[in-house]
Design an enzyme around this catalytic site. Structure first.
Site, mmCIF file in Angstrom:
data_model
loop_
_atom_site.group_PDB
_atom_site.id
_atom_site.type_symbol
_atom_site.label_atom_id
_atom_site.label_comp_id
_atom_site.label_asym_id
_atom_site.label_seq_id
_atom_site.Cartn_x
_atom_site.Cartn_y
_atom_site.Cartn_z
ATOM 1 N NE ARG A 19 52.887 151.874 4.370
ATOM 2 C CZ ARG A 19 53.927 152.242 5.120
ATOM 3 N NH1 ARG A 19 54.693 151.331 5.641
ATOM 4 N NH2 ARG A 19 54.190 153.513 5.326
ATOM 5 C CE LYS A 78 54.560 157.387 7.574
ATOM 6 N NZ LYS A 78 55.971 156.902 7.691
ATOM 7 C CE1 TYR A 97 56.834 151.057 11.725
ATOM 8 C CE2 TYR A 97 55.088 151.001 10.097
ATOM 9 C CZ TYR A 97 56.176 150.415 10.707
ATOM 10 O OH TYR A 97 56.593 149.172 10.299
ATOM 11 C CG HIS A 99 58.939 157.542 12.644
ATOM 12 N ND1 HIS A 99 60.094 156.838 12.871
ATOM 13 C CD2 HIS A 99 58.183 156.774 11.830
ATOM 14 C CE1 HIS A 99 60.045 155.687 12.221
ATOM 15 N NE2 HIS A 99 58.884 155.616 11.584
ATOM 16 C CD GLU A 121 58.253 154.846 15.657
ATOM 17 O OE1 GLU A 121 57.251 154.260 15.212
ATOM 18 O OE2 GLU A 121 58.193 155.963 16.211
ATOM 19 C CG ASP A 273 62.005 156.911 8.946
ATOM 20 O OD1 ASP A 273 63.248 157.027 8.939
ATOM 21 O OD2 ASP A 273 61.436 155.848 9.228
HETATM 22 N N1 LIG Z 1 62.168 156.097 4.570
HETATM 23 C C1 LIG Z 1 61.470 155.011 4.853
HETATM 24 O O1 LIG Z 1 60.453 154.758 4.245
HETATM 25 C C2 LIG Z 1 61.957 154.073 5.907
HETATM 26 C C3 LIG Z 1 61.404 152.781 6.026
HETATM 27 C C4 LIG Z 1 61.937 151.913 6.996
HETATM 28 C C5 LIG Z 1 62.983 152.329 7.827
HETATM 29 N N2 LIG Z 1 63.474 153.603 7.689
HETATM 30 C C6 LIG Z 1 64.585 154.120 8.502
HETATM 31 O O2 LIG Z 1 65.809 153.539 8.079
HETATM 32 C C7 LIG Z 1 66.754 153.675 9.129
HETATM 33 C C8 LIG Z 1 67.471 152.353 9.350
HETATM 34 O O3 LIG Z 1 66.560 151.398 9.887
HETATM 35 P P1 LIG Z 1 66.990 149.893 10.218
HETATM 36 O O4 LIG Z 1 65.769 149.118 10.433
HETATM 37 O O5 LIG Z 1 67.971 149.412 9.225
HETATM 38 O O6 LIG Z 1 67.720 150.069 11.641
HETATM 39 P P2 LIG Z 1 68.730 149.039 12.297
HETATM 40 O O7 LIG Z 1 68.772 149.349 13.750
HETATM 41 O O8 LIG Z 1 68.461 147.640 11.857
HETATM 42 O O9 LIG Z 1 70.121 149.451 11.652
HETATM 43 C C9 LIG Z 1 70.744 150.679 11.901
HETATM 44 C C10 LIG Z 1 72.230 150.430 11.856
HETATM 45 O O10 LIG Z 1 72.872 151.701 11.898
HETATM 46 C C11 LIG Z 1 74.102 151.456 12.588
HETATM 47 N N3 LIG Z 1 74.671 152.732 12.978
HETATM 48 C C12 LIG Z 1 74.360 153.548 14.024
HETATM 49 N N4 LIG Z 1 75.170 154.617 14.028
HETATM 50 C C13 LIG Z 1 76.009 154.485 12.959
HETATM 51 C C14 LIG Z 1 77.071 155.250 12.444
HETATM 52 N N5 LIG Z 1 77.456 156.379 13.035
HETATM 53 N N6 LIG Z 1 77.682 154.817 11.323
HETATM 54 C C15 LIG Z 1 77.329 153.654 10.733
HETATM 55 N N7 LIG Z 1 76.335 152.873 11.197
HETATM 56 C C16 LIG Z 1 75.689 153.280 12.298
HETATM 57 C C17 LIG Z 1 73.701 150.563 13.743
HETATM 58 O O11 LIG Z 1 74.832 149.914 14.306
HETATM 59 C C18 LIG Z 1 72.746 149.621 13.052
HETATM 60 O O12 LIG Z 1 73.397 148.441 12.582
HETATM 61 C C19 LIG Z 1 65.952 154.166 10.331
HETATM 62 O O13 LIG Z 1 66.093 155.559 10.455
HETATM 63 C C20 LIG Z 1 64.535 153.830 9.965
HETATM 64 O O14 LIG Z 1 63.601 154.652 10.645
HETATM 65 C C21 LIG Z 1 62.966 154.463 6.758
#
Ligand SMILES: NC(=O)c1ccc[n+]([C@@H]2O[C@H](COP(=O)([O-])OP(=O)(O)OC[C@H]3O[C@@H](n4cnc5c(N)ncnc54)[C@H](O)[C@@H]3O)[C@@H](O)[C@H]2O)c1
Length: 378
Positions: A19, A78, A97, A99, A121, A273
């Site tokens: 990206r 990143k 980003y 993190h 983020e 992440d």
């Molecule tokens: N690997 C990747 O490439 C990548 C890309 C984008 C986002 N992410 C990651 O994905 C994760 C989720 O991101 P998002 O945008 O959906 O966040 P978000 O805030 O929209 O959603 C997270 C959800 O988790 C819930 N939550 C918190 N504690 C909980 C628990 N104990 N049990 C169940 N649910 C719980 C919250 O209530 C919330 O609804 C983050 O860690 C983000 O950094 C990773």
């Protein structure tokens, strides 16, 4: 409006990252506002944006050294990786980003350099939305369901199960832990494939919202240690999608729970992440995306949207550009004073950590943002 700002965009050097932080369309918007935009040679190639397209937009193509050394505002996708640490410096505002709650060496490098760093983020609106995480979460969520379906196939080490089943054969079961942006988008694709989907969420309000928009097509269950343990035993594909903003992901899934899952099932930890939400998770890359723990395929790619850079670059720029314009037009101080959401994105100011969860994660000093940037318009 202030005088022209020098804005630089550099090529991502993290493995498998294709990206770029600005499209030619975004570059043109900034140039038209009177700013000086430079782009490192070849930086857009991975997203199919050639240097000539940036030049037509009014940007200049420069070397990596010139981009880092002359910028006042540096846009990345990143977090800086180790070879880039020496380029961090006082007087530079980095917007990317980061993190850093999960990355102590980088946190220390940022602090020692005296740089100011704003993390995409942790930009967070008053109603707790994360507008710069959202587009990547949409993409990662959708990819997680696709990747899970793929790794359930026998030749890829899976159980040999078609997620959607067929007429007369039951579909696979998908359990999603966390029903936010990632979780919702995983659910949409899993449902589209014909799977049976359960979302475990902790927020009642969020569950009510999901109930409303998904009108009974998914099972919504309160997330608890016991419920996770029971749901995982039945699952073919588990997707980790929790988030505590700015903090390490909670380890909700124990090694014991993974051991009790079906042989050949798949666990896709999107929250990797932020350190991952299972005891068994460690970050992987697109070139070596999976590993096995007790017969469960773990897919833990930390930069999933990097697999679809054309979509990701456009979606990212759509979301970041209004903030970039605000910083460029007004300077960081005034932009933060006018927009509390942007203020929450500020993690480091001139080497001081201004985001509490980051300071706590590494046991470093915390300086409230109010102490270093004005929070009401001047
Ligand atoms: N690997 C990747 O490439 C990548 C890309 C984008 C986002 N992410 C990651 O994905 C994760 C989720 O991101 P998002 O945008 O959906 O966040 P978000 O805030 O929209 O959603 C997270 C959800 O988790 C819930 N939550 C918190 N504690 C909980 C628990 N104990 N049990 C169940 N649910 C719980 C919250 O209530 C919330 O609804 C983050 O860690 C983000 O950094 C990773």
């Amino acid at each position: 409006m202030r005088s022209a700002l020098k804005i630089a965009v550099v090529k991502e050097i993290k493995p498998d990252e294709y990206r770029i932080a600005l499209t030619p369309a975004g570059a043109r918007e900034l140039v038209q506002r009177g700013h000086d935009v430079v782009v490192e040679r070849g930086a857009g190639g991975g997203s199919s944006f050639e240097d000539a397209a940036y030049e037509r937009a009014g940007a200049r193509i420069v070397s990596v050294d010139e981009a880092w050394e002359t910028a006042e505002l540096l846009l990345k996708v990143k977090e800086p990786i180790e070879p880039e640490y020496r380029r961090l410096r006082e007087g530079l505002v980095l917007f990317t980003y980061l993190h850093i709650a999960a990355d102590e060496p980088l946190t220390r490098a940022l602090v020692e350099s005296g740089i100011t760093a704003v993390a995409y983020e942790t930009v967070e609106t008053d109603d707790r939305r994360l507008p710069l995480l959202a587009p990547m979460s949409e993409i990662a969520g959708r990819l997680a369901a696709q990747a899970g379906a793929n790794y359930l196939e026998k030749p890829h080490g899976g159980r040999g199960l078609l997620l959607g089943g067929v007429a007369g054969v039951a579909p696979g079961r998908v359990v999603i832990v966390g029903g936010g942006m990632v979780g919702y988008n995983s659910a949409i694709i899993a449902l589209g494939l014909g799977a049976q989907v359960t979302i475990l969420e902790r927020s009642i309000d969020r569950m009510r919202h999901l109930e409303e928009i998904m009108s009974g097509r998914v099972s919504l269950l309160m997330s608890s240690s016991l419920q996770i343990e029971e749901s995982l035993k039945e699952a073919d594909l588990v997707i980790g999608a929790v988030l505590i903003p700015g903090a390490l992901a909670p380890k909700l899934i124990t090694h014991e729970m993974i051991r009790a899952m079906k042989q050949g099932s798949v666990f896709c930890d999107v929250a990797i992440d932020q350190g991952g939400c299972a005891e068994t998770s460690h970050a992987t890359t697109h070139s070596d995306p999976v590993y096995d723990v007790d017969g469960v395929t773990h897919y833990c790619v930390a930069n999933m949207p990097g697999a679809v850079p054309i979509t990701s670059t456009k979606a990212l720029t759509n979301a970041t550009l209004p903030y970039v314009e605000a910083i460029a037009d007004n300077g960081l101080h005034d932009a933060v004073a006018a927009d509390r959401a942007l203020g929450r994105g500020v993690n480091v100011v001139e080497g001081r950590i201004t985001y509490e969860a980051v300071a706590e994660a590494h046991d470093l000093d915390y300086t409230p943002l109010e102490g270093v940037l004005p929070l009401s318009p001047v």
